[in-house]
Design a protein around this motif. Structure first.
Motif, PDB file in Angstrom:
ATOM      1  N   ILE A  71       0.574  -1.065  -0.050  1.00  0.00           N
ATOM      2  CA  ILE A  71      -0.168  -0.093  -0.012  1.00  0.00           C
ATOM      3  C   ILE A  71       0.911   1.291   0.000  1.00  0.00           C
ATOM      4  O   ILE A  71       1.803   1.533   0.629  1.00  0.00           O
ATOM      5  CB  ILE A  71      -0.974   0.144   1.263  1.00  0.00           C
ATOM      6  CG1 ILE A  71      -1.815  -1.344   1.302  1.00  0.00           C
ATOM      7  CG2 ILE A  71      -1.855   1.283   1.296  1.00  0.00           C
ATOM      8  CD1 ILE A  71      -2.696  -1.610  -0.069  1.00  0.00           C
ATOM      9  N   ASP A  75      -3.117   5.354  -2.852  1.00  0.00           N
ATOM     10  CA  ASP A  75      -3.837   4.125  -3.081  1.00  0.00           C
ATOM     11  C   ASP A  75      -5.547   4.591  -2.455  1.00  0.00           C
ATOM     12  O   ASP A  75      -5.505   5.392  -1.681  1.00  0.00           O
ATOM     13  CB  ASP A  75      -3.306   3.106  -2.606  1.00  0.00           C
ATOM     14  CG  ASP A  75      -2.454   2.269  -3.266  1.00  0.00           C
ATOM     15  OD1 ASP A  75      -1.981   2.732  -4.251  1.00  0.00           O
ATOM     16  OD2 ASP A  75      -1.426   1.577  -2.561  1.00  0.00           O
ATOM     17  N   LEU A  77      -8.696   2.971  -0.573  1.00  0.00           N
ATOM     18  CA  LEU A  77      -9.035   1.745   0.161  1.00  0.00           C
ATOM     19  C   LEU A  77     -10.492   1.985   0.444  1.00  0.00           C
ATOM     20  O   LEU A  77     -11.133   3.095   0.744  1.00  0.00           O
ATOM     21  CB  LEU A  77      -8.334   1.836   1.375  1.00  0.00           C
ATOM     22  CG  LEU A  77      -6.645   1.617   1.423  1.00  0.00           C
ATOM     23  CD1 LEU A  77      -6.240   1.562   2.862  1.00  0.00           C
ATOM     24  CD2 LEU A  77      -6.099   0.849   0.566  1.00  0.00           C
ATOM     25  N   THR A  78     -11.360   0.913   0.559  1.00  0.00           N
ATOM     26  CA  THR A  78     -12.639   0.795   1.017  1.00  0.00           C
ATOM     27  C   THR A  78     -12.730   0.098   2.255  1.00  0.00           C
ATOM     28  O   THR A  78     -12.088  -1.001   2.459  1.00  0.00           O
ATOM     29  CB  THR A  78     -13.520   0.075  -0.096  1.00  0.00           C
ATOM     30  OG1 THR A  78     -13.387   0.622  -1.228  1.00  0.00           O
ATOM     31  CG2 THR A  78     -15.038  -0.128   0.544  1.00  0.00           C
ATOM     32  N   THR A  90     -14.740   5.109   1.075  1.00  0.00           N
ATOM     33  CA  THR A  90     -13.711   4.878   0.059  1.00  0.00           C
ATOM     34  C   THR A  90     -12.638   6.135   0.368  1.00  0.00           C
ATOM     35  O   THR A  90     -12.896   6.995   0.153  1.00  0.00           O
ATOM     36  CB  THR A  90     -14.018   4.671  -1.454  1.00  0.00           C
ATOM     37  OG1 THR A  90     -14.672   3.571  -1.632  1.00  0.00           O
ATOM     38  CG2 THR A  90     -12.627   4.584  -2.110  1.00  0.00           C
ATOM     39  N   ASN A 114      -0.743  -5.960   0.571  1.00  0.00           N
ATOM     40  CA  ASN A 114      -2.257  -6.231   0.244  1.00  0.00           C
ATOM     41  C   ASN A 114      -2.823  -7.410   1.275  1.00  0.00           C
ATOM     42  O   ASN A 114      -4.066  -7.219   1.430  1.00  0.00           O
ATOM     43  CB  ASN A 114      -2.205  -6.369  -1.035  1.00  0.00           C
ATOM     44  CG  ASN A 114      -3.876  -5.961  -1.887  1.00  0.00           C
ATOM     45  OD1 ASN A 114      -4.537  -5.419  -0.946  1.00  0.00           O
ATOM     46  ND2 ASN A 114      -4.078  -6.324  -3.024  1.00  0.00           N
ATOM     47  N   LEU A 117      -3.723  -6.461   4.759  1.00  0.00           N
ATOM     48  CA  LEU A 117      -4.460  -5.072   4.732  1.00  0.00           C
ATOM     49  C   LEU A 117      -5.625  -5.041   5.875  1.00  0.00           C
ATOM     50  O   LEU A 117      -5.797  -4.534   6.780  1.00  0.00           O
ATOM     51  CB  LEU A 117      -4.698  -4.506   3.578  1.00  0.00           C
ATOM     52  CG  LEU A 117      -5.668  -3.146   3.607  1.00  0.00           C
ATOM     53  CD1 LEU A 117      -5.003  -2.031   4.326  1.00  0.00           C
ATOM     54  CD2 LEU A 117      -6.042  -2.853   2.125  1.00  0.00           C
ATOM     55  N   ASN A 118      -6.270  -6.162   5.512  1.00  0.00           N
ATOM     56  CA  ASN A 118      -7.579  -6.305   6.321  1.00  0.00           C
ATOM     57  C   ASN A 118      -7.250  -6.543   7.864  1.00  0.00           C
ATOM     58  O   ASN A 118      -7.949  -5.894   8.739  1.00  0.00           O
ATOM     59  CB  ASN A 118      -8.565  -7.378   6.002  1.00  0.00           C
ATOM     60  CG  ASN A 118      -9.876  -7.421   6.467  1.00  0.00           C
ATOM     61  OD1 ASN A 118     -10.597  -6.559   6.321  1.00  0.00           O
ATOM     62  ND2 ASN A 118     -10.530  -8.456   7.056  1.00  0.00           N
ATOM     63  N   ALA A 137     -11.491  -4.124   5.010  1.00  0.00           N
ATOM     64  CA  ALA A 137     -10.925  -3.077   4.490  1.00  0.00           C
ATOM     65  C   ALA A 137     -10.104  -3.913   3.173  1.00  0.00           C
ATOM     66  O   ALA A 137      -9.665  -4.986   3.349  1.00  0.00           O
ATOM     67  CB  ALA A 137      -9.591  -2.927   5.454  1.00  0.00           C
ATOM     68  N   THR A 138     -10.167  -3.292   2.018  1.00  0.00           N
ATOM     69  CA  THR A 138      -9.754  -3.614   0.829  1.00  0.00           C
ATOM     70  C   THR A 138      -9.233  -2.627   0.001  1.00  0.00           C
ATOM     71  O   THR A 138      -9.688  -1.419   0.097  1.00  0.00           O
ATOM     72  CB  THR A 138     -10.981  -4.766   0.017  1.00  0.00           C
ATOM     73  OG1 THR A 138     -10.196  -5.126  -1.138  1.00  0.00           O
ATOM     74  CG2 THR A 138     -12.110  -3.669  -0.547  1.00  0.00           C
ATOM     75  N   LEU A 139      -8.288  -2.861  -0.867  1.00  0.00           N
ATOM     76  CA  LEU A 139      -7.832  -1.948  -1.989  1.00  0.00           C
ATOM     77  C   LEU A 139      -8.604  -1.928  -2.968  1.00  0.00           C
ATOM     78  O   LEU A 139      -8.932  -3.067  -3.819  1.00  0.00           O
ATOM     79  CB  LEU A 139      -6.213  -2.510  -2.291  1.00  0.00           C
ATOM     80  CG  LEU A 139      -5.768  -1.695  -3.512  1.00  0.00           C
ATOM     81  CD1 LEU A 139      -5.531  -0.225  -3.108  1.00  0.00           C
ATOM     82  CD2 LEU A 139      -4.483  -2.410  -3.881  1.00  0.00           C
ATOM     83  N   GLU A 140      -9.139  -0.738  -3.318  1.00  0.00           N
ATOM     84  CA  GLU A 140     -10.281  -0.470  -4.347  1.00  0.00           C
ATOM     85  C   GLU A 140      -9.426  -0.416  -5.687  1.00  0.00           C
ATOM     86  O   GLU A 140      -9.639  -0.753  -6.546  1.00  0.00           O
ATOM     87  CB  GLU A 140     -11.300   0.623  -4.161  1.00  0.00           C
ATOM     88  CG  GLU A 140     -12.062   0.789  -5.318  1.00  0.00           C
ATOM     89  CD  GLU A 140     -12.824   1.981  -4.976  1.00  0.00           C
ATOM     90  OE1 GLU A 140     -12.585   3.121  -5.382  1.00  0.00           O
ATOM     91  OE2 GLU A 140     -14.016   1.732  -4.228  1.00  0.00           O
TER      92      GLU A 140
END
Length: 245
Positions: A71, A75, A77-78, A90, A114, A117-118, A137-140
């Motif tokens: 990350i 970036d 993130l949602t 987001t 990644n 991340l969560n 949590a996730t990378l959008e």
């Protein structure tokens, strides 16, 4: 020339031309990207490696899940929270490497893999909400970047993409390696004027391996000049010009 030679020449010339714009039988748009020419039928010798750059890498940015992606600032993130406290947004990773969650505060995410991340976001949230709050949590989307591509490529320039896009994407956007002058064995990536990676494209072609690299804003990809070649012809499976060091 014999009729067979004339037929071979005609086939090679046809292979080198863009695909016809006539509509496909099912009414869908035809593929605008032609296949690379067959080296056994081509009118001139073909450099091994030039078949990489027919526009297919540059046409499709990478947006899939990469567990090893790190990350970075910029970036998106949602973050979703439910239970005793609900929140969904987001957010862009700020210049300090954080995203801000109400009632929690800034959460440091820059430098987190990644795949982690969560878990990392959930750990920091639970320092405030110790129970009854779920976190996801996730990378959008990876950070948009602009990368210089220069050296012995067909169209040197500044190209936009994502930090998750591979070096093949940016080389293809620049028209690919110049097959008459450029090297497929020596492609360097510079960051702040210093080398951070060296890429051998033959390794990708022959073994499917390419150096994992997360590009950053202002990085420079440099295709070095070609050094030595050998031409292979006759009754062989791969009648190409091959580069070697």
């Amino acid at each position: 020339a014999s009729s067979s030679q004339a037929a071979a020449a005609a086939a090679a010339a046809s292979a080198a031309q863009p695909a016809s714009a006539s509509p496909a039988p099912n009414g869908t748009a035809p593929n605008a990207l032609p296949l690379p020419p067959d080296p056994a039928l081509a009118l001139r010798p073909i450099v091994f490696g030039s078949q990489l750059f027919a526009g297919r890498f540059g046409a499709v940015p990478f947006s899939g899940f990469n567990p090893d992606y790190v990350i970075a600032t910029g970036d998106r993130l949602t973050v979703r929270m439910w239970g005793a406290f609900t929140f969904e947004a987001t957010q862009v990773v700020d210049a300090h490497g954080n995203v801000f969650i109400p009632n929690v505060g800034p959460i440091a995410v820059r430098g987190v893999r990644n795949a982690d991340l969560n878990r990392e976001v959930a750990t920091q949230v639970k320092r405030v909400f110790r129970a009854n709050v779920g976190v996801y949590a996730t990378l959008e989307a990876a950070q948009p970047v602009k990368v210089y591509v220069t050296g012995f490529v067909k169209a040197p320039g500044l190209y936009a993409g994502l930090s998750s896009d591979s070096i093949l994407y940016y080389l293809d956007r620049a028209g690919g390696i110049d097959p008459d002058r450029g090297s497929y064995l020596e492609v360097d990536v510079l960051r702040g004027g210093k080398p951070v990676a060296a890429v051998n494209l033959y390794r990708f072609l022959l073994e499917g391996r390419i150096e994992p690299l997360q590009l950053q804003e202002g990085d420079t990809i440099v295709a070095q000049p070609r050094r030595h070649t050998v031409q292979v012809g006759g009754e062989v499976q791969n009648p190409y010009i091959f580069e070697f060091k």
